[in-house]
Design a protein around this motif. Structure first.
Motif, PDB file in Angstrom:
ATOM      1  N   ARG A 153       0.738  -1.145  -0.096  1.00  0.00           N
ATOM      2  CA  ARG A 153      -0.011   0.116  -0.094  1.00  0.00           C
ATOM      3  C   ARG A 153       0.897   1.182  -0.027  1.00  0.00           C
ATOM      4  NH1 ARG A 153      -3.751  -0.703   4.951  1.00  0.00           N
ATOM      5  NH2 ARG A 153      -1.862  -2.052   5.924  1.00  0.00           N
ATOM      6  N   ARG A 154       0.353   2.025  -0.679  1.00  0.00           N
ATOM      7  CA  ARG A 154       1.021   3.560  -0.641  1.00  0.00           C
ATOM      8  C   ARG A 154      -0.133   4.458  -0.238  1.00  0.00           C
ATOM      9  NH1 ARG A 154       6.118   2.761  -0.940  1.00  0.00           N
ATOM     10  NH2 ARG A 154       7.157   2.388  -2.878  1.00  0.00           N
ATOM     11  N   ILE A 155       0.150   5.625   0.608  1.00  0.00           N
ATOM     12  CA  ILE A 155      -0.769   6.645   0.861  1.00  0.00           C
ATOM     13  C   ILE A 155      -0.257   7.840   0.557  1.00  0.00           C
ATOM     14  CG2 ILE A 155      -1.914   5.202   2.607  1.00  0.00           C
ATOM     15  CD1 ILE A 155      -0.201   6.407   4.773  1.00  0.00           C
ATOM     16  N   CYS A 156      -0.856   8.808   0.736  1.00  0.00           N
ATOM     17  CA  CYS A 156      -0.371  10.408   0.725  1.00  0.00           C
ATOM     18  C   CYS A 156       0.301  10.665   1.661  1.00  0.00           C
ATOM     19  CB  CYS A 156      -1.903  11.327   0.781  1.00  0.00           C
ATOM     20  SG  CYS A 156      -1.308  13.010   0.780  1.00  0.00           S
ATOM     21  N   GLU A 157       1.591  11.585   1.319  1.00  0.00           N
ATOM     22  CA  GLU A 157       2.428  11.601   2.360  1.00  0.00           C
ATOM     23  C   GLU A 157       2.127  12.402   3.465  1.00  0.00           C
ATOM     24  OE1 GLU A 157       7.094  12.608   1.793  1.00  0.00           O
ATOM     25  OE2 GLU A 157       5.805  14.236   1.286  1.00  0.00           O
ATOM     26  N   ASN A 184      -8.259  15.077   0.925  1.00  0.00           N
ATOM     27  CA  ASN A 184      -9.094  16.316   1.636  1.00  0.00           C
ATOM     28  C   ASN A 184      -8.167  17.418   2.037  1.00  0.00           C
ATOM     29  OD1 ASN A 184      -7.574  15.031   3.593  1.00  0.00           O
ATOM     30  ND2 ASN A 184      -8.862  14.677   5.160  1.00  0.00           N
ATOM     31  N   HIS A 185      -7.266  17.808   1.518  1.00  0.00           N
ATOM     32  CA  HIS A 185      -6.526  18.993   1.540  1.00  0.00           C
ATOM     33  C   HIS A 185      -6.044  19.169  -0.067  1.00  0.00           C
ATOM     34  CE1 HIS A 185      -3.069  16.374   0.593  1.00  0.00           C
ATOM     35  NE2 HIS A 185      -3.830  15.457   1.300  1.00  0.00           N
ATOM     36  N   ASP A 186      -5.577  20.601   0.129  1.00  0.00           N
ATOM     37  CA  ASP A 186      -4.943  20.982  -1.250  1.00  0.00           C
ATOM     38  C   ASP A 186      -3.729  20.280  -1.645  1.00  0.00           C
ATOM     39  OD1 ASP A 186      -7.125  22.842  -1.825  1.00  0.00           O
ATOM     40  OD2 ASP A 186      -5.980  24.393  -0.686  1.00  0.00           O
ATOM     41  N   CYS A 187      -3.756  19.964  -3.012  1.00  0.00           N
ATOM     42  CA  CYS A 187      -2.167  19.459  -3.145  1.00  0.00           C
ATOM     43  C   CYS A 187      -1.365  20.451  -3.491  1.00  0.00           C
ATOM     44  CB  CYS A 187      -2.518  18.232  -4.492  1.00  0.00           C
ATOM     45  SG  CYS A 187      -3.144  16.976  -4.048  1.00  0.00           S
ATOM     46  N   LEU A 188      -0.191  19.989  -3.589  1.00  0.00           N
ATOM     47  CA  LEU A 188       0.953  21.280  -3.497  1.00  0.00           C
ATOM     48  C   LEU A 188       1.089  21.632  -4.987  1.00  0.00           C
ATOM     49  CD1 LEU A 188       3.838  19.735  -1.271  1.00  0.00           C
ATOM     50  CD2 LEU A 188       1.987  21.299  -0.727  1.00  0.00           C
ATOM     51  N   ASP A 189       0.853  22.965  -5.272  1.00  0.00           N
ATOM     52  CA  ASP A 189       1.161  23.635  -6.837  1.00  0.00           C
ATOM     53  C   ASP A 189       2.538  23.512  -7.016  1.00  0.00           C
ATOM     54  OD1 ASP A 189      -1.404  23.685  -7.177  1.00  0.00           O
ATOM     55  OD2 ASP A 189      -1.476  25.961  -6.309  1.00  0.00           O
ATOM     56  N   LEU A 190       3.343  23.824  -6.124  1.00  0.00           N
ATOM     57  CA  LEU A 190       4.745  24.160  -6.218  1.00  0.00           C
ATOM     58  C   LEU A 190       5.409  23.424  -5.007  1.00  0.00           C
ATOM     59  CD1 LEU A 190       5.172  27.940  -7.123  1.00  0.00           C
ATOM     60  CD2 LEU A 190       5.403  25.883  -8.755  1.00  0.00           C
ATOM     61  N   ARG A 207       1.550  14.133  11.767  1.00  0.00           N
ATOM     62  CA  ARG A 207       1.617  15.369  12.752  1.00  0.00           C
ATOM     63  C   ARG A 207       0.505  16.222  12.545  1.00  0.00           C
ATOM     64  NH1 ARG A 207       5.751  15.061  16.795  1.00  0.00           N
ATOM     65  NH2 ARG A 207       7.125  13.226  16.372  1.00  0.00           N
ATOM     66  N   LEU A 208      -0.333  15.897  11.712  1.00  0.00           N
ATOM     67  CA  LEU A 208      -1.404  16.999  11.106  1.00  0.00           C
ATOM     68  C   LEU A 208      -2.597  16.469  11.791  1.00  0.00           C
ATOM     69  CD1 LEU A 208      -0.100  16.993   7.627  1.00  0.00           C
ATOM     70  CD2 LEU A 208       0.449  18.937   9.232  1.00  0.00           C
ATOM     71  N   SER A 209      -3.866  17.260  11.553  1.00  0.00           N
ATOM     72  CA  SER A 209      -4.840  16.965  11.572  1.00  0.00           C
ATOM     73  C   SER A 209      -5.584  16.492  10.166  1.00  0.00           C
ATOM     74  CB  SER A 209      -6.051  17.899  11.982  1.00  0.00           C
ATOM     75  OG  SER A 209      -5.824  19.123  11.137  1.00  0.00           O
ATOM     76  N   CYS A 210      -4.663  16.039   9.432  1.00  0.00           N
ATOM     77  CA  CYS A 210      -5.322  15.504   7.979  1.00  0.00           C
ATOM     78  C   CYS A 210      -5.151  13.835   7.892  1.00  0.00           C
ATOM     79  CB  CYS A 210      -4.004  15.821   7.114  1.00  0.00           C
ATOM     80  SG  CYS A 210      -4.149  15.216   5.389  1.00  0.00           S
ATOM     81  N   ASP A 211      -6.249  13.470   7.592  1.00  0.00           N
ATOM     82  CA  ASP A 211      -6.581  12.126   7.389  1.00  0.00           C
ATOM     83  C   ASP A 211      -6.800  11.901   6.256  1.00  0.00           C
ATOM     84  OD1 ASP A 211      -6.751   9.447   8.312  1.00  0.00           O
ATOM     85  OD2 ASP A 211      -8.962   9.743   8.734  1.00  0.00           O
TER      86      ASP A 211
END
Length: 141
Positions: free
Chosen positions: A38-42, A77-83, A47-51
């Motif tokens: 399995r791979r998941i979003c980094e 459920n968060h913005d992906c990095l543009d840069l 240590r975030l409130s990001c699930d």
């Protein structure tokens, strides 16, 4: 058969890492089960409130000797990095803090606090580690 299994696994995850880079997010390994990778979003549980729900699961099906993708979730459920670029100001701060023997993780936390939250940092912790390694190589050369 074992060699083929490993080669297919590498190809599968190279594909997902390329996809993640193109989509503007980092991917990391997750706890693997027998015959399942399995791979998941980094940003998942960093240590975030990001699930974040984004994930990629591949399973080796022994009786057909092929990898199968039973789960692929591309939404975040968060913005992906543009840069994914570390600014010169941040690079200078990172360099000075490393000279003061501050750990890379602590530096990332401090920089995130400066901009309000982790989601406001334009790069990942992995990008910071890579930047530090490149700086060390440049100094050594």
């Amino acid at each position: 058969m074992y060699q083929i299994k490993i080669e297919q696994e590498i190809i599968t995850f190279d594909f997902y890492n390329d996809y993640a880079k193109f989509a503007g997010f980092g991917a990391k390994k997750c706890k693997n089960l027998k015959n399942q990778q399995r791979r998941i979003c980094e940003r998942q549980n960093l240590r975030l409130s990001c699930d974040c729900l984004a994930r990629f699961v591949v399973r080796f099906v022994a009786y057909i000797e092929k990898w199968h993708v039973p789960l692929f979730v591309e939404s975040h459920n968060h913005d992906c990095l543009d840069l994914k670029k570390i600014t010169e100001v941040d690079a200078g701060q990172i360099t000075n803090m490393k000279k003061a023997s501050i750990s890379t993780l602590r530096i990332y936390v401090l920089l995130a606090n400066q901009v309000g939250d982790y989601e406001n940092v334009n790069y990942t912790l992995r990008d910071m580690y890579n930047k530090i390694v490149r700086q060390r190589r440049h100094v050594i050369s």
